[in-house]
Design an enzyme around this catalytic site. Structure first.
Site, PDB file in Angstrom:
ATOM      1  N   ASN A   1       0.491  -1.048  -0.309  1.00 36.04           N
ATOM      2  CA  ASN A   1      -0.248  -0.044  -0.043  1.00 36.04           C
ATOM      3  C   ASN A   1       0.523   0.910   0.140  1.00 36.04           C
ATOM      4  OD1 ASN A   1      -2.139   1.537   0.002  1.00 36.04           O
ATOM      5  ND2 ASN A   1      -2.777   1.230   2.660  1.00 36.04           N
TER       6      ASN A   1
ATOM      7  N   LYS B   1       3.127   1.088   2.744  1.00 36.56           N
ATOM      8  CA  LYS B   1       3.384  -0.741   4.231  1.00 36.56           C
ATOM      9  C   LYS B   1       3.127  -1.666   3.338  1.00 36.56           C
ATOM     10  CE  LYS B   1       0.578   2.478   6.365  1.00 36.56           C
ATOM     11  NZ  LYS B   1      -1.379   3.392   6.104  1.00 36.56           N
TER      12      LYS B   1
ATOM     13  N   ARG C   1      -2.572  -2.273  -3.516  1.00 36.38           N
ATOM     14  CA  ARG C   1      -3.631  -1.672  -3.096  1.00 36.38           C
ATOM     15  C   ARG C   1      -3.949  -0.540  -4.665  1.00 36.38           C
ATOM     16  NH1 ARG C   1      -6.001   1.845   1.504  1.00 36.38           N
ATOM     17  NH2 ARG C   1      -8.014   2.141   0.885  1.00 36.38           N
TER      18      ARG C   1
ATOM     19  N   HIS D   1     -12.920   2.999  -0.667  1.00 36.22           N
ATOM     20  CA  HIS D   1     -12.508   2.317   0.953  1.00 36.22           C
ATOM     21  C   HIS D   1     -13.160   0.654   0.601  1.00 36.22           C
ATOM     22  CE1 HIS D   1     -12.370   6.002   2.940  1.00 36.22           C
ATOM     23  NE2 HIS D   1     -11.463   5.609   3.049  1.00 36.22           N
TER      24      HIS D   1
ATOM     25  N   LEU E   1     -13.985   5.676   9.659  1.00 36.25           N
ATOM     26  CA  LEU E   1     -13.156   7.309   9.974  1.00 36.25           C
ATOM     27  C   LEU E   1     -12.172   7.121  10.330  1.00 36.25           C
ATOM     28  CD1 LEU E   1     -16.424   7.721  12.131  1.00 36.25           C
ATOM     29  CD2 LEU E   1     -16.768   7.873   9.681  1.00 36.25           C
ATOM     30  N   GLY E   2     -11.191   7.276   9.056  1.00 34.67           N
ATOM     31  CA  GLY E   2     -10.075   7.154   9.663  1.00 34.67           C
ATOM     32  C   GLY E   2      -8.952   8.754   8.523  1.00 34.67           C
TER      33      GLY E   2
ATOM     34  N   ARG F   1      -9.613  16.977   3.966  1.00 34.75           N
ATOM     35  CA  ARG F   1     -10.482  16.349   3.216  1.00 34.75           C
ATOM     36  C   ARG F   1     -11.355  17.311   3.071  1.00 34.75           C
ATOM     37  NH1 ARG F   1      -9.792  10.713   1.022  1.00 34.75           N
ATOM     38  NH2 ARG F   1      -7.906  10.715   2.127  1.00 34.75           N
TER      39      ARG F   1
ATOM     40  N   ARG G   1      -7.360  12.620  17.564  1.00 37.69           N
ATOM     41  CA  ARG G   1      -6.366  12.796  18.949  1.00 37.69           C
ATOM     42  C   ARG G   1      -6.442  14.133  19.602  1.00 37.69           C
ATOM     43  NH1 ARG G   1      -2.551   7.845  17.365  1.00 37.69           N
ATOM     44  NH2 ARG G   1      -2.604   8.807  15.989  1.00 37.69           N
TER      45      ARG G   1
ATOM     46  N   GLY H   1      -9.739   3.590  11.821  1.00 43.36           N
ATOM     47  CA  GLY H   1      -9.103   4.303  13.082  1.00 43.36           C
ATOM     48  C   GLY H   1      -9.569   5.088  13.519  1.00 43.36           C
TER      49      GLY H   1
ATOM     50  N   GLU I   1     -12.679   2.367  15.142  1.00 42.05           N
ATOM     51  CA  GLU I   1     -12.027   1.527  16.200  1.00 42.05           C
ATOM     52  C   GLU I   1     -11.822   2.246  17.626  1.00 42.05           C
ATOM     53  OE1 GLU I   1      -9.365  -0.312  14.078  1.00 42.05           O
ATOM     54  OE2 GLU I   1     -10.600  -1.126  11.759  1.00 42.05           O
TER      55      GLU I   1
ATOM     56  N   GLU J   1      -7.622  -3.707   5.616  1.00 45.02           N
ATOM     57  CA  GLU J   1      -8.084  -4.309   3.932  1.00 45.02           C
ATOM     58  C   GLU J   1      -6.462  -4.859   3.248  1.00 45.02           C
ATOM     59  OE1 GLU J   1      -8.371  -0.439   4.890  1.00 45.02           O
ATOM     60  OE2 GLU J   1      -9.079   0.709   3.099  1.00 45.02           O
TER      61      GLU J   1
END
Ligand code: ADP
Length: 402
Positions: free
Chosen positions: A9, A16, A94, A182, A210-211, A242, A286, A331, A334, A381
């Protein structure tokens, strides 16, 4: 020798990867996972085993000029020296946009690369980075089977009407339509719903991915019937940087009245908007949560995020004709207890009721009462890419053998 596949990815400065053993029958099994980041600058490599223990790590200086190509070749040689009876058999990638032509994962050849390059204008910030490692592998490891797995393909089940914009017909003929993204994440969630509650796999479910990127997908019997993202990965919910859905008139205002070039306007919409743009502080949930009590701008950004999610859910419930279950993933979905509780609070009208203790505990089921159920399900994914890569290779081998 156990054949293994690498799942890649690629982002603008990161790569990744996950390495899977491929067996017949059972699921591909994760062996190692890791990341190259800071590519083009001070590159860093880390690889972990399935328990999260660090197996190896390395940092290069800027002068070493470690880009995607060097990282990929480093990964291949790292694998060779750690393969323990394994042999690299394929690479799965990906790819964010498959356009109209790629409704399923595809074995890569030169014509596939060419057709995917033609889709760069539809996903200018993602597609070029996704294609780069494909080209590198083709050049440096000729003959290595590669499979492109698309974020758009899962939404091919949507009806013509659900994917149509109210634009002149010639625009539709040029490929201007809703694609949705997604899809690899939604594919994974759809594949595991039955393990959580068999009724969900048969029913009407909304999944909230929701990331940093964020979207919602309406699933009926596990297939996509509607989603918040459209032609590009800009549409729908506000995201980390975005904007989500904005009136198209805003873009003309930016171009004509504010004097922005198309590239500058694109930069604003993709990289300076969303949680970052509204808060003026950060794209990271966060950080915003930690500041929200004392900082009105941080609170406003979060409130808008939650408000837009609950409004879009209303639209998807209408598209589904009701709701049996709701799933949070990625992210924020979860990990952010507060976002989950605020979204569920906004869905009381649909009969959802939060189980606060279960929500604090991270689920999996976080609802109570007789209404639709709510769940926290970690996405995967990479496993979907591994599954798809293996199945494309299996189909190709079967074809060759027949
Ligand atoms: P990407 O789309 O880049 O894969 P992720 O799925 O990793 O993004 O999600 C990143 C988002 O998840 C960030 O906004 C981050 O703040 C948020 N996030 C991660 N962990 C937590 C946490 N413990 N609490 C709240 N938000 C979190």
């Amino acid at each position: 020798m156990i054949p293994v596949l690498i799942v890649l990815n690629a982002g603008s400065s990161s790569l990744k990867f996950q390495v899977y053993d491929m067996f017949d029958g059972a699921e591909p099994r994760l062996v190692w996972k890791g990341l190259y980041e800071g590519l083009g600058a001070e590159a860093h490599f880390i690889v972990k085993d399935t328990d999260g223990a660090i197996l190896d790590e390395m940092t290069w200086s800027r002068g070493d000029r470690i880009g995607h190509e060097e990282a990929l070749m480093h990964l291949v040689s790292w694998l060779r020296s750690h393969q323990e009876g394994r042999k690299l058999a394929a690479i799965g990638h990906r790819v964010v946009h498959g356009g109209e032509a790629f409704t399923a994962p595809a074995l890569v050849d030169d014509s596939v690369i060419q057709r995917l390059e033609a889709l760069v204008p539809l996903a200018p910030l993602h597609q070029p980075h996704n294609l780069e490692p494909i080209r590198i592998v083709r050049r440096r490891l000729p003959g290595m089977p590669q499979v492109a797995c698309f974020d758009t393909a899962f939404h091919q089940t949507q009806s013509d009407i659900a994917s149509l914009f109210a634009l002149p017909r010639e625009m539709r003929e040029r490929g201007v339509r809703r694609y949705g993204f997604h899809g690899l994440s939604y594919d994974y969630i759809a594949s595991v719903l039955k393990d959580y509650d068999p009724r969900l796999a048969e029913g009407r479910v909304i999944v909230a991915h929701l990331g940093n990127g964020a979207s919602l997908c309406a699933l009926k019997e596990g297939t996509s019937v509607a989603t918040t993202m459209g032609f590009s990965a800009l549409d729908g919910l506000p995201m980390g940087t975005r904007c989500g859905a904005v009136d198209a008139g805003v873009i003309f205002f930016m171009l004509r009245e504010m004097g922005l070039s198309p590239d500058e306007a694109e930069g604003v919409l993709y990289t300076k908007s969303g949680l970052l743009g509204v808060s003026g502080l950060s794209n990271d949930m966060r950080v915003l949560r930690s500041k929200a009590a004392a900082n009105a701008d941080a609170k406003r950004a979060i409130d808008l995020f939650v408000y837009r999610i609950t409004r879009e859910i209303g639209s998807l419930v209408a598209a589904l004709g009701g709701l049996d279950g709701f799933v949070f993933t990625a992210g924020i979905g979860e990990n952010d207890t507060a976002t989950r509780s605020e979204v569920i609070a906004g869905l009381a009208w649909a009969g959802l009721a939060l189980d606060e203790a279960a929500n604090r505990g991270g689920g999996p089921r976080i609802s109570t009462g007789p209404g639709p159920t709510a769940w926290v399900i970690p996405t995967n994914e990479e496993l979907v890419i591994a599954r798809q890569t293996r199945s494309v290779l299996g189909a190709t081998q079967a074809k060759l053998a027949s």
